[in-house]
Design an enzyme around this catalytic site. Structure first.
Site, PDB file in Angstrom:
ATOM      1  N   GLY A  58       0.964  -1.192   0.048  1.00 35.85           N
ATOM      2  CA  GLY A  58       0.037   0.027   0.048  1.00 35.85           C
ATOM      3  C   GLY A  58       0.810   1.208   0.098  1.00 35.85           C
ATOM      4  O   GLY A  58       2.060   1.306  -0.379  1.00 35.85           O
ATOM      5  N   ARG A 101     -15.002  12.677  12.268  1.00 42.45           N
ATOM      6  CA  ARG A 101     -15.884  11.353  12.228  1.00 42.45           C
ATOM      7  C   ARG A 101     -16.338  10.982  13.277  1.00 42.45           C
ATOM      8  O   ARG A 101     -17.780  10.219  13.294  1.00 42.45           O
ATOM      9  CB  ARG A 101     -14.942  10.430  11.515  1.00 42.45           C
ATOM     10  N   HIS A 121     -14.002   1.830   9.551  1.00 42.53           N
ATOM     11  CA  HIS A 121     -13.241   2.038   8.368  1.00 42.53           C
ATOM     12  C   HIS A 121     -11.969   1.902   8.671  1.00 42.53           C
ATOM     13  O   HIS A 121     -11.004   1.637   7.704  1.00 42.53           O
ATOM     14  CB  HIS A 121     -13.625   3.744   8.227  1.00 42.53           C
ATOM     15  N   ARG A 157      -8.573   9.434  13.807  1.00 41.28           N
ATOM     16  CA  ARG A 157      -8.010  10.088  13.038  1.00 41.28           C
ATOM     17  C   ARG A 157      -8.934  10.784  12.142  1.00 41.28           C
ATOM     18  O   ARG A 157     -10.017  10.835  11.818  1.00 41.28           O
ATOM     19  CB  ARG A 157      -7.642   8.744  11.970  1.00 41.28           C
TER      20      ARG A 157
END
Lengths: 255, 637
Positions: free
Chosen positions: B42, B330, B401, B435
């Site tokens: 990644g 979030r 997530h 985050r």
């Protein structure tokens, strides 16, 4: 293939290509997929079929998949002869069962191309696409020496066109749908992405020659303007990129 | 086990420079004498592999997928933050640092976060040089947008495919090094165990997913960039193959696991529709820049959204948080969506959804402007749901997530096992308990391009590394253990599929260790997990053999590790008797239902040491000192 949004569950007959290894003969096997919710994705439908096969003590169908949101490029199969199925601009994982009707028969086959060997069932080896990128699909810029991101302004229009080309997910649908198994759309997209950016120009000549050479070595066919690739590309990459590839290639030949 | 963060002395803004100067160097000719294993391709692993190879190291890189270009970083949509202040709106390294520390609810290490903010600017430059087609203004300069709870526009983006474009940048750099012979690439490999020789990480054991061969690889250092553990919830926005196995095998070999209970539930995902759903799709939270979140004012109001008049709608985020409105971070947005649905105001058939409405934005800016910003997201939404967001509001619901927790690392990104480095989402270091949007891409690339290339040199230059070979007993023994584990798994011959176990695990974790936890629920979940673990060992049905392409065997190993890992998450959540960021325990909340931190007792990193099969892990604490920011109650009102 009609819309059946009002319908909640459908029954299907699947004819799936089964092949246990690259050098073994494969064949189409028939399976029943019953009570399939039309909200499911195509791969979720295969999950359900596989769970049934496992419980029955049979070998589940092997197929590649990962992100299941249409961006990783891992999934893909020919569905009734079309790469990623009947919907335009859609990967197999984003194809939903509401696009099928009760009692449909669906034929599912792997990508077929000389350059893509079958690993098992629907899973194929697409490493040839990586080899093409390794041949020149990059800008040689080591980490550390880059100038400020705004040092070279360039037109928004070029950036947008570069982005259109860079959206390729490397799934191989273009190759699978081309009668010549050509990878020109894949190569054209990468060559265009870099050719349209000022950062890509220094290596443009070397890049296009090396990538085309590798493409030929890998056993991909040539482009004869069938335009099947553009029609089936899940990211709707335009064949304009093939024209640009040809221009870049010709230009490189004169230098 | 000693947790030494190795944070350099000196003022915050000078620590990294000073550290770079203090790190020992390896001369260019000697770099080629070192072998480095990198697991994962990644943003972190791809960037690290390419950069280490550029420096001259010999790199062996491994990925699960058929190509390094497919790692799950590719799915990140929204963007990447940097403190460039191109928007001239008052951004700075210090502000990005402050926002990230605050957004993480004061549970991250100051020095790491400051370094991240410093490096953020280099990342943008590097990516532009590689040909990443970031969005640009008409004048040709880079465009920025405000994103996920930030009050400045510092997010760089490439349509809704920023992760894809950044990953393809790293992949192209990696491809160049593969062609140059500096990186040997191994695709379709699962890392199943870590090799330790004389207390140092010296290699890995992998399974070749095509033919089932168990392979050993020796190295002078091992870099894990294996992503997060979100799939412990079964349904998440993660890719299907994303797993905790590599990280968990390192944990079993002695690497401390930090803050596993810090998980991020993303507020804007397509809601769940059925039992056989395999994943949840994220709708970029950039949508919250123009979309308005609402539910009906009355619970049980089941009218279609178009028939609910303005006066009977509750724009609950705008009302409750007037200064941030729909752009609250979030965790706050997710928890409030759950709260509304728990009150019976949820939309759709399941009642587990809230509306995200673009009607006003379309009226204000016109359909074309909205289409240009979000066209691909609207299209994606319509594909999944068959509803058109231009005509009717989207329905969204939170989904798992991102994992803020991960293997514990020091300032050099080295775990508690010497020679084992951990990058990106797989480590715990920069995001604290929550985050901020557009920070994951920043961290992955910072770790890969600009931190590990220096810190690994410091380790290699200062460490005595004895000669080893894959024929040594440590390799053989570990490979044999892996083989026998696989054999055992195939011989269970139970009646329940691995997916079915995974679904049950997910239900337990989502119900009791998800958006809102309680001490009682967590204790119950722990018992349920132990039970599930027992049943898996007796009743799992894994078809086929180990010596072939066997996707169900891959899954079985991953699910078995997820079950054990789930228990660790719960243990961590139970030990943290406070609420902070993604860890919200309803037993510790303010009167306004906000997270109530306990800075006096819990301003620390919880790091867990494996104590053996069936034993409670050992707790270690790294205290967090805040010398440059003042701890405040996070408020977005």
């Amino acid at each position: 293939m009609s819309e059946s949004k009002d319908k909640k569950a459908i029954n299907l007959t699947l004819k799936v290509w089964r092949q246990i290894g690259p050098d073994v003969k494969g064949s189409l096997e028939t399976y029943h997929a019953g009570d399939i919710s039309t909200d499911m994705s195509f791969l979720e439908m295969l999950d359900v079929v596989n769970e049934g096969l496992i419980i029955e003590g049979k070998e589940p169908i092997a197929f590649d998949h990962d992100c299941r949101e249409g961006i990783c490029g891992m999934c893909g199969a020919m569905v009734n002869g079309r790469a990623h199925g009947p919907e335009k601009g859609t990967t197999l994982c984003q194809l939903h069962m509401r696009h099928f009707s009760d009692n449909d028969t669906i034929v599912i086959e792997p990508w077929k191309s000389r350059a893509f060997k079958i690993i098992k069932d629907l899973a194929v080896d697409r490493s040839a696409l990586d080899l093409i990128i390794q041949a020149g699909g990059y800008i040689s810029a080591n980490a550390g020496g880059a100038p400020d991101g705004n040092a070279i302004p360039f037109p928004q229009e070029s950036a947008e066109k570069a982005m259109d080309a860079a959206a390729c997910i490397g799934c191989g649908a273009c190759v699978a749908s081309c009668p010549n198994a050509s990878a020109m759309l894949f190569v054209g997209a990468k060559v265009s992405h870099f050719a349209l950016l000022p950062q890509g120009r220094p290596e443009a000549v070397k890049r296009v020659l090396a990538m085309v050479k590798k493409m030929d070595e890998c056993g991909f066919g040539n482009c004869t303007n069938e335009t099947e690739c553009e029609a089936e590309c899940p990211k709707e990459i335009s064949i304009t990129n093939i024209a640009r590839l040809n221009r870049e290639y010709l230009k490189a030949g004169f230098l | 086990m000693q947790l030494d963060s190795k944070v350099p002395d000196g003022p915050l803004s000078e620590k990294w420079d000073q550290h770079l100067f203090d790190l020992k160097l390896i001369n260019p000719a000697n770099k080629r004498k070192f072998e480095i294993v990198v697991v994962g391709t990644g943003l972190a692993g791809g960037a690290a592999s390419a950069t280490l190879a550029e420096l001259g190291y010999n790199v062996k890189t491994f990925c699960i997928q058929d190509s390094p270009r497919r790692a799950h970083s590719i799915a990140a949509q929204g963007g990447i933050n940097a403190a460039k202040n191109y928007s001239n709106d008052g951004d700075s390294i210090r502000r990005l640092f402050y926002d990230t520390i605050k957004g993480g609810d004061y549970r991250a290490r100051e020095a790491n976060v400051y370094r991240l903010a410093q490096i953020s600017n280099n990342i943008i430059d590097q990516c532009v040089a590689q040909g990443v087609p970031f969005a640009r203004e008409y004048g040709g300069l880079l465009a920025n947008r405000s994103f996920g709870g930030a009050q400045v526009s510092r997010t760089f983006y490439a349509r809704g495919q920023t992760g894809q474009q950044l990953l393809l940048g790293a992949y192209s750099a990696l491809s160049r090094q593969i062609a140059a012979g500096k990186v040997k690439m191994f695709t379709r490999r699962d890392m199943l165990d870590l090799i330790i020789v004389n207390g140092k990480a010296r290699g890995i054991v992998t399974r070749n997913l095509v033919n089932g061969n168990i392979e050993s690889h020796a190295a002078d250092a091992v870099v894990l960039a294996t992503g997060g553990y979100g799939n412990v919830f079964y349904l998440s926005t993660n890719a299907m193959a994303s797993n905790v196995t590599a990280a968990y095998s390192a944990y079993r070999k002695g690497a401390a696991f930090a803050n596993p209970c810090y998980t991020q539930i993303h507020p804007t995902c397509v809601p769940v529709h059925g039992t056989y759903q395999s994943k949840l799709t994220l709708m970029s939270e950039s949508l919250r820049n123009d979309g308005r979140v609402w539910v009906p004012k009355d619970s049980g109001d089941k009218r279609p959204p178009g028939q609910i008049p303005e006066s009977e709608r509750d724009y609950y985020l705008e009302n409750k948080y007037p200064s941030f409105g729909n752009l609250v971070p979030r965790d706050v947005a997710s928890r409030n969506a759950k709260l509304q649905c728990d009150m019976g105001k949820g939309a759709g058939e399941t009642g587990l959804a809230v509306y995200l409405d673009f009607e006003d934005a379309i009226k204000r800016d016109g359909r074309d402007v909205i289409a240009k910003k979000y066209g691909n997201l609207f299209q994606m939404y319509e594909k999944i749901t068959a509803d058109n967001p231009y005509e009717a509001p989207m329905m969204i619901y939170p989904a798992m997530h991102y994992a803020m927790g991960g293997l514990w690392v020091d300032y050099n990104l080295m775990s508690t096992i010497p020679g084992l480095f951990v990058l990106g989402e797989a480590n715990f270091s920069d995001h604290g308990a929550n985050r901020l949007g557009a920070s994951a891409l920043m961290q992955g690339l910072a770790d890969g391009y600009f931190i590990i290339p220096y810190t690994i040199g410091g380790y290699l230059a200062g460490t005595e590394l004895e000669k080893i070979d894959v024929d040594d007993s440590a390799f053989k023994e570990t490979a044999d253990t892996v083989r026998s584990q696989i054999k055992k798994m195939l011989s269970i011959s139970g009646r329940r599929t691995v997916d079915d176990f995974h679904r049950e695990l997910g239900k337990i974790m989502w119900e009791y260790c998800g958006m809102s936890r309680t001490d009682e629920g967590l204790a119950k979940a722990k018992d349920l997990i132990v039970e599930l673990k027992g049943e898996f060992r007796e009743n799992a049905l894994v078809p086929g053999s180990g010596a072939e392409f066997n996707q169900n065997l891959e899954k079985a190993k991953r699910v078995a590790d997820f079950i054990e890992f789930g228990e660790l998450m719960i243990i961590d959540a139970l030990a943290r008797k406070e609420s902070c960021g993604g860890h919200f325990n309803a037993d510790y909340q303010t009167e306004e239902n906000e997270a109530r931190r306990d800075d006096e007792n819990y301003s620390h990193v919880s790091a867990w040491e494996y104590a053996g099969e069936g034993k409670e892990p050992v707790f270690h604490k790294e205290s967090l000192a805040f010398e440059n920011v003042e701890l405040t109650q996070r408020s977005y009102k």
